[in-house]
Motif scaffolding. Sequence first.
Motif, short mmCIF file in Angstrom:
data_model
loop_
_atom_site.label_atom_id
_atom_site.label_comp_id
_atom_site.label_asym_id
_atom_site.label_seq_id
_atom_site.Cartn_x
_atom_site.Cartn_y
_atom_site.Cartn_z
N TRP A 22 -61.68 34.60 37.95
CA TRP A 22 -61.02 33.34 37.47
C TRP A 22 -60.45 33.13 36.41
O TRP A 22 -58.85 32.47 35.39
CB TRP A 22 -61.96 32.43 38.39
CG TRP A 22 -61.49 31.04 38.94
CD1 TRP A 22 -60.56 30.43 39.48
CD2 TRP A 22 -61.74 30.03 37.69
NE1 TRP A 22 -60.05 29.37 39.75
CE2 TRP A 22 -61.10 28.75 38.13
CE3 TRP A 22 -62.52 29.56 36.97
CZ2 TRP A 22 -61.26 27.58 38.34
CZ3 TRP A 22 -63.34 28.44 36.31
CH2 TRP A 22 -62.68 27.67 36.74
N LEU A 23 -61.70 33.03 35.03
CA LEU A 23 -61.47 32.21 33.96
C LEU A 23 -60.00 33.19 33.53
O LEU A 23 -59.08 32.65 31.99
CB LEU A 23 -62.62 32.93 32.72
CG LEU A 23 -63.78 31.59 33.79
CD1 LEU A 23 -64.33 32.36 32.60
CD2 LEU A 23 -63.71 30.28 33.21
N ALA A 24 -60.74 34.03 33.32
CA ALA A 24 -59.22 35.09 32.65
C ALA A 24 -57.74 35.24 33.25
O ALA A 24 -56.72 35.33 32.63
CB ALA A 24 -59.31 37.10 32.51
N THR A 25 -57.32 34.31 34.61
CA THR A 25 -56.19 34.04 35.35
C THR A 25 -56.15 33.13 34.63
O THR A 25 -54.98 32.62 35.97
CB THR A 25 -55.65 35.27 36.52
OG1 THR A 25 -56.47 34.95 37.23
CG2 THR A 25 -56.50 36.73 36.65
N ASP A 26 -56.50 32.05 33.83
CA ASP A 26 -56.15 30.49 34.66
C ASP A 26 -56.25 30.20 35.92
O ASP A 26 -55.38 29.36 36.73
CB ASP A 26 -55.27 30.36 33.44
CG ASP A 26 -55.43 30.39 32.45
OD1 ASP A 26 -56.36 29.59 32.05
OD2 ASP A 26 -54.40 31.12 31.95
N GLY A 27 -56.81 30.53 37.15
CA GLY A 27 -57.59 30.34 38.34
C GLY A 27 -56.49 30.53 38.92
O GLY A 27 -56.24 30.46 40.59
N THR A 28 -55.64 32.19 38.94
CA THR A 28 -54.65 32.42 40.01
C THR A 28 -55.06 33.34 40.46
O THR A 28 -54.71 33.72 41.46
CB THR A 28 -53.22 33.15 39.28
OG1 THR A 28 -53.55 34.22 38.09
CG2 THR A 28 -52.45 31.86 38.61
N ARG A 29 -56.11 34.00 40.36
CA ARG A 29 -56.60 35.06 41.02
C ARG A 29 -58.68 35.08 40.36
O ARG A 29 -58.96 34.36 39.75
CB ARG A 29 -56.74 36.99 40.55
CG ARG A 29 -55.22 36.36 40.84
CD ARG A 29 -54.54 38.50 40.57
NE ARG A 29 -55.63 39.25 40.02
CZ ARG A 29 -55.74 39.92 39.17
NH1 ARG A 29 -54.56 39.53 38.03
NH2 ARG A 29 -56.98 40.54 38.66
N GLY A 30 -59.20 35.57 41.83
CA GLY A 30 -60.71 35.66 41.14
C GLY A 30 -61.17 33.94 41.93
O GLY A 30 -60.45 33.60 42.77
N GLN A 31 -62.42 33.77 41.90
CA GLN A 31 -62.80 32.38 42.76
C GLN A 31 -63.26 32.04 41.25
O GLN A 31 -64.80 32.26 40.55
CB GLN A 31 -63.71 32.73 43.51
CG GLN A 31 -64.40 31.63 44.37
CD GLN A 31 -64.42 31.78 45.66
OE1 GLN A 31 -63.96 32.96 46.14
NE2 GLN A 31 -65.14 31.06 45.97
N GLN A 32 -63.62 30.18 40.89
CA GLN A 32 -64.34 29.92 40.82
C GLN A 32 -65.51 29.73 41.12
O GLN A 32 -66.06 30.17 42.22
CB GLN A 32 -64.47 28.37 39.94
CG GLN A 32 -64.89 27.00 39.41
CD GLN A 32 -64.11 26.23 39.18
OE1 GLN A 32 -63.80 25.68 39.89
NE2 GLN A 32 -64.42 25.54 37.93
N ALA A 33 -67.28 30.06 39.94
CA ALA A 33 -68.62 30.25 40.48
C ALA A 33 -69.27 28.97 40.64
O ALA A 33 -68.27 27.71 40.04
CB ALA A 33 -68.91 30.43 39.50
N ASP A 34 -68.67 29.07 42.28
CA ASP A 34 -69.34 27.77 42.41
C ASP A 34 -70.71 27.38 43.07
O ASP A 34 -71.46 28.64 43.83
CB ASP A 34 -68.66 26.81 43.85
CG ASP A 34 -68.85 25.93 44.79
OD1 ASP A 34 -69.91 25.28 44.36
OD2 ASP A 34 -68.84 25.04 45.63
N LEU A 35 -71.73 27.52 42.64
CA LEU A 35 -73.10 27.44 42.75
C LEU A 35 -74.03 26.22 42.86
O LEU A 35 -75.09 25.84 42.40
CB LEU A 35 -73.90 28.38 40.99
CG LEU A 35 -73.89 29.70 41.65
CD1 LEU A 35 -73.48 30.59 39.71
CD2 LEU A 35 -74.43 30.19 42.36
N GLN A 36 -72.97 25.03 43.34
CA GLN A 36 -74.02 24.18 43.34
C GLN A 36 -75.02 23.89 44.20
O GLN A 36 -75.15 24.62 45.27
CB GLN A 36 -72.53 22.84 43.49
CG GLN A 36 -71.52 22.31 42.25
CD GLN A 36 -70.86 21.95 42.91
OE1 GLN A 36 -70.42 21.04 42.59
NE2 GLN A 36 -69.83 22.09 43.58
#
Length: 144
Positions: A22-36
């Motif tokens: 997610w970081l490497a693709t500026d959010g276009t792939r992967g998923q932001q870590a949601d550990l809330q």
Amino acid sequence: MPQLRTIPQESLPDLLEQHRIWLATDGTRGQQADLQDADLIGRSLWRADLRRALLNRSDLSAADLDHADLRGAFLQGARLAGTSLWEARLGQADLRDADLHDAKLDPADLRGADLTRANLDGVSLRSALRSALLDGGADIGCGP
């Protein structure tokens, strides 16, 4: 603190890999870590790349975050009591209302971090604060 959700240890590597993508693709792939609201007590996240991760209200007490990259991470209201953050990168992190008592932040990078109303009782941060103050400051909420 709300009811904490359990994050199985075996799911962390995949979660961190999806966040890296997610970081490497500026959010276009992967998923932001949601550990809330996650129970991460005592977990080892040594050298984890958690830039811009969502960690609001999580319990990271006694966790190992040495050398972790938490720049721009959202840690509002998080519990980091007794957490080791040796040489962690916390620039621009949102640590408002976080409980950092007895955390080891020396020599973490706190430049630009928002520590407004954070509990810093017993925190080891001499060189971390010196660096933050000399290089542009961390907002520790002590001003008028």
